[in-house]
Design a protein around this motif. Structure first.
Motif, PDB file in Angstrom:
ATOM      1  N   ARG A 127     112.247 135.942 100.326  1.00 55.98           N
ATOM      2  CA  ARG A 127     111.427 135.141 101.242  1.00 55.98           C
ATOM      3  C   ARG A 127     110.744 136.033 102.259  1.00 55.98           C
ATOM      4  O   ARG A 127     109.547 135.868 102.572  1.00 55.98           O
ATOM      5  N   THR A 128     111.484 137.005 102.761  1.00 57.68           N
ATOM      6  CA  THR A 128     110.905 137.910 103.750  1.00 57.68           C
ATOM      7  C   THR A 128     109.763 138.724 103.154  1.00 57.68           C
ATOM      8  O   THR A 128     108.740 138.962 103.809  1.00 57.68           O
ATOM      9  N   TYR A 129     109.931 139.122 101.885  1.00 54.17           N
ATOM     10  CA  TYR A 129     108.865 139.910 101.247  1.00 54.17           C
ATOM     11  C   TYR A 129     107.607 139.076 101.031  1.00 54.17           C
ATOM     12  O   TYR A 129     106.506 139.480 101.409  1.00 54.17           O
ATOM     13  N   PHE A 130     107.764 137.899 100.442  1.00 50.57           N
ATOM     14  CA  PHE A 130     106.584 137.109 100.085  1.00 50.57           C
ATOM     15  C   PHE A 130     105.867 136.556 101.314  1.00 50.57           C
ATOM     16  O   PHE A 130     104.688 136.210 101.226  1.00 50.57           O
ATOM     17  N   THR A 131     106.543 136.447 102.449  1.00 47.61           N
ATOM     18  CA  THR A 131     105.862 136.023 103.675  1.00 47.61           C
ATOM     19  C   THR A 131     105.453 137.214 104.544  1.00 47.61           C
ATOM     20  O   THR A 131     105.013 137.020 105.675  1.00 47.61           O
ATOM     21  N   ILE A 182     101.680 140.174  96.379  1.00 49.13           N
ATOM     22  CA  ILE A 182     102.377 138.993  95.853  1.00 49.13           C
ATOM     23  C   ILE A 182     102.494 139.068  94.337  1.00 49.13           C
ATOM     24  O   ILE A 182     103.556 138.769  93.763  1.00 49.13           O
ATOM     25  N   SER A 183     101.423 139.508  93.661  1.00 45.04           N
ATOM     26  CA  SER A 183     101.490 139.649  92.200  1.00 45.04           C
ATOM     27  C   SER A 183     102.534 140.685  91.809  1.00 45.04           C
ATOM     28  O   SER A 183     103.297 140.483  90.850  1.00 45.04           O
ATOM     29  N   SER A 184     102.569 141.798  92.552  1.00 44.84           N
ATOM     30  CA  SER A 184     103.573 142.832  92.251  1.00 44.84           C
ATOM     31  C   SER A 184     104.978 142.290  92.450  1.00 44.84           C
ATOM     32  O   SER A 184     105.895 142.581  91.660  1.00 44.84           O
ATOM     33  N   GLY A 185     105.164 141.498  93.515  1.00 50.28           N
ATOM     34  CA  GLY A 185     106.485 140.933  93.762  1.00 50.28           C
ATOM     35  C   GLY A 185     106.921 140.005  92.646  1.00 50.28           C
ATOM     36  O   GLY A 185     108.082 140.022  92.214  1.00 50.28           O
ATOM     37  N   ILE A 186     105.989 139.181  92.160  1.00 54.29           N
ATOM     38  CA  ILE A 186     106.325 138.269  91.056  1.00 54.29           C
ATOM     39  C   ILE A 186     106.683 139.055  89.799  1.00 54.29           C
ATOM     40  O   ILE A 186     107.647 138.723  89.092  1.00 54.29           O
TER      41      ILE A 186
END
Length: 590
Positions: free
Chosen positions: A148-152, A379-383
């Motif tokens: 959550r912390t990463y994507f926000t 965000i794409s990299s995180g997914i």
């Protein structure tokens, strides 16, 4: 700020009131009875606000903010994952301290202590269930909290310290859970730690030394158990407390990242505009957290009492390797990486990089914006990373990349040497007290089954319990499935035999105890045997073709596998009423 002790009253009621005021001041310095009365009545705080002094006069409240931005407390934004992580840390600390009273970190008595906790200590099983499930929940929630912390983008400046301490806490959480894995000293614990420590041994230069430091000797033994115990109850919890304090303090100094920064200021729905309203810690946030603690604690107790059981495997046995040994679920991704190549490269270089690279993330990501539409690459990299972690976690399962044979899988599935199989899960009262042989024969893609006694005489299905018939039907489906899946499992003849092995003996007469309702002796141990016969084959080394083996006369040669499991009447948790089936015995859904 100095507090004034309550005056000593003459009456009992006044003395009790004074004691309550003193206790309240000890927990909430600077908060007197008048302030608490106004809080309970829901009255607005006077100016200057005396409730704010609590944060200045107490270390524990010093690390909590005096007020939280309203938009940062939205459940759909933080989902309370950080708070839940701390909640489960407290649960683990309390339940672990209780379990520690009855546990000795020695291979000679550790397993017996676990059995004593489960069977003899009041509420011991519940406490162990809470500790075990709480550890799994804590790992999962901390990981989700970091996602959550990463994507926000809450790791960006000025919250780098919050992010770094969060990553350190994630590592500590993983180590806390893993160090507790060995303590039950059962087969699952022993071989999971064997896998983990053997990966450390493969490290270049210092690998053998690290392995020796972890194990305290060449093999896993008393030294290993003592080291893991001290790590689990002292070193790692102390580190966790230190970093939790720093983490909370950093959150208080920088405040929670506001929600409106995720959207452009001109968002048509007004989501990009900040809200100035704040939630005071006293009383709103405190009362909410107290209510949440009560509800979660009650729910967790119910789950662990009625729906969850932390199974204890058989005693650790270094000479017997269980089938499908695997690492804990949160390290399956590391075990999966090891299947793709060199153990040093994938396990000890890429593995730690997966954990250490996120620490550098605030300094590698040079995009200052937190807006979602301006972070498409991040965000794409995180997914993609999440999908990759999911895949290599799946790859860590025993069913991935490891050749499975029908004979091994069927024997392990129904009558394993270690742990419990499908036969063990069948209620004791449902298993027949007389010898019953269930045989499945698969030929030409079709199967047939028979139920007989030891002399080959047919047994009517009406004479067997529905749970036993369901067990036989599941055995038939498993044989058919493996006959289709394994090309070397040709024309199998599979047999599942249930027979009484020993009987209950009266301690005084030394004679078998007879069930007055049936007139038959009570069975103490039942023997379940799976026998597999199938056409023997060999694989051509050049072409990979499978050839059937024949003898001198051209007749097929058969391979034979057999394994036995002994089922004790007291081994199951279900109530056994003198060997007789309950009047309303549940029927399995299998």
């Amino acid at each position: 700020m100095a507090t004034r002790p309550a005056g000593r009253s003459q009456g009992r009621l006044q003395r009790m009131k004074g004691a309550l005021v003193e206790a309240g001041r000890a927990l909430f310095p600077s908060m007197g009875a008048a302030e608490w009365r106004s809080v309970i009545r829901g009255e607005p705080a006077p100016r200057p606000n005396p409730r704010m002094r609590v944060h200045s006069n107490s270390f524990w409240y010093h690390i909590r903010p005096r007020a939280l931005p309203l938009e940062a407390t939205a459940w759909y934004y933080t989902m309370g994952l950080g708070w839940l992580s701390f909640f489960f840390f407290v649960v683990e600390a309390v339940s672990g301290a209780i379990l520690m009273v009855y546990y000795t970190p020695s291979p000679l008595v550790a397993y017996a202590d676990m059995q004593k906790i489960i069977n003899e200590v009041p509420l011991g099983r519940l406490m162990r269930n809470i500790h075990r499930l709480g550890a799994h929940a804590m790992v999962a929630i901390v990981f989700l909290h970091m996602l959550r912390t990463y994507f926000t983008a809450s790791y960006k400046a000025p919250r780098q310290l919050v992010w770094i301490t969060g990553i350190v806490l994630l590592l500590i959480t993983l180590l806390l859970s893993f160090s507790g894995y060995l303590l039950p000293w059962d087969q699952l614990a022993y071989w999971a730690v064997t896998i983990g420590s053997s990966m450390a041994e493969a490290a270049p230069l210092f690998g053998p030394a690290v392995n020796l430091l972890l194990r305290g000797g060449i093999d896993i033994g008393a030294g290993t158990l003592l080291r893991f115990y001290l790590l689990h109850i002292f070193a790692l919890p102390m580190l966790a407390i230190i970093f939790i304090s720093v983490h909370y303090y950093a959150v208080r100094k920088q405040e929670l990242s506001p929600l409106h920064e995720l959207f452009p200021p001109d968002h048509p729905r007004g989501w990009g505009k900040p809200t100035r309203r704040k939630i005071p810690f006293l009383p709103d946030q405190l009362f909410f957290e107290i209510a949440l603690v009560v509800v979660l604690t009650f729910a967790f107790i119910v789950i662990n009492y009625f729906f969850w059981d932390a199974h204890l495997e058989s005693h650790a046995n270094p000479s017997v390797t269980p089938q499908h040994t695997k690492a804990p679920w949160y390290f399956l991704w590391l075990q999966g990486m090891l299947k793709f190549g060199n153990k040093v490269v994938f396990g000890l270089i890429l593995g730690p990089l997966v954990l250490l690279l996120p620490i550098l993330l605030p300094f590698l990501d040079r995009n200052p914006s937190r807006q979602l539409r301006q972070r498409k690459i991040a965000i794409s990299s995180g997914i993609l990373v999440v999908l990759y972690l999911g895949f290599i976690t799946y790859a860590g399962l025993p069913s991935f990349g490891i050749q499975q044979t029908a004979s091994q899988e069927l024997l392990t599935e129904f009558v394993p040497i270690e742990g419990e199989g499908i036969v063990d899960e069948t209620p004791w009262y449902a298993l027949p007290d007389m010898p019953v042989i269930y045989q499945v024969r698969v030929q030409g893609g079709a199967s047939s089954a028979t139920i007989t006694d030891q002399q080959g005489r047919p047994i009517e299905e009406a004479a067997l319990h529905p749970e036993a018939l369901a067990l036989f039907e599941e055995f038939r489906h498993a044989v058919e499935r493996w006959a289709r899946r394994d090309p070397r499992f040709i024309e199998p003849i599979a047999t599942l035999a249930i027979e009484p092995w020993t009987y209950v003996i009266d301690d005084e007469t030394h004679r078998p105890v007879v069930d007055p309702r049936t007139g038959q002796p009570l069975v103490a141990i039942k023997k379940a045997t799976v026998t597999l016969e199938f056409v023997a084959t060999e694989v051509d080394a050049d072409t990979g073709a499978i050839r059937r083996l024949t003898d001198e006369r051209g007749r097929p040669v058969y391979s034979r596998s057999q394994q036995t499991d002994f089922l004790h009447r007291d081994a199951q948790h279900r109530e056994v009423r003198d060997g007789a089936p309950p009047e309303e015995a549940p029927v399995s859904s299998r």
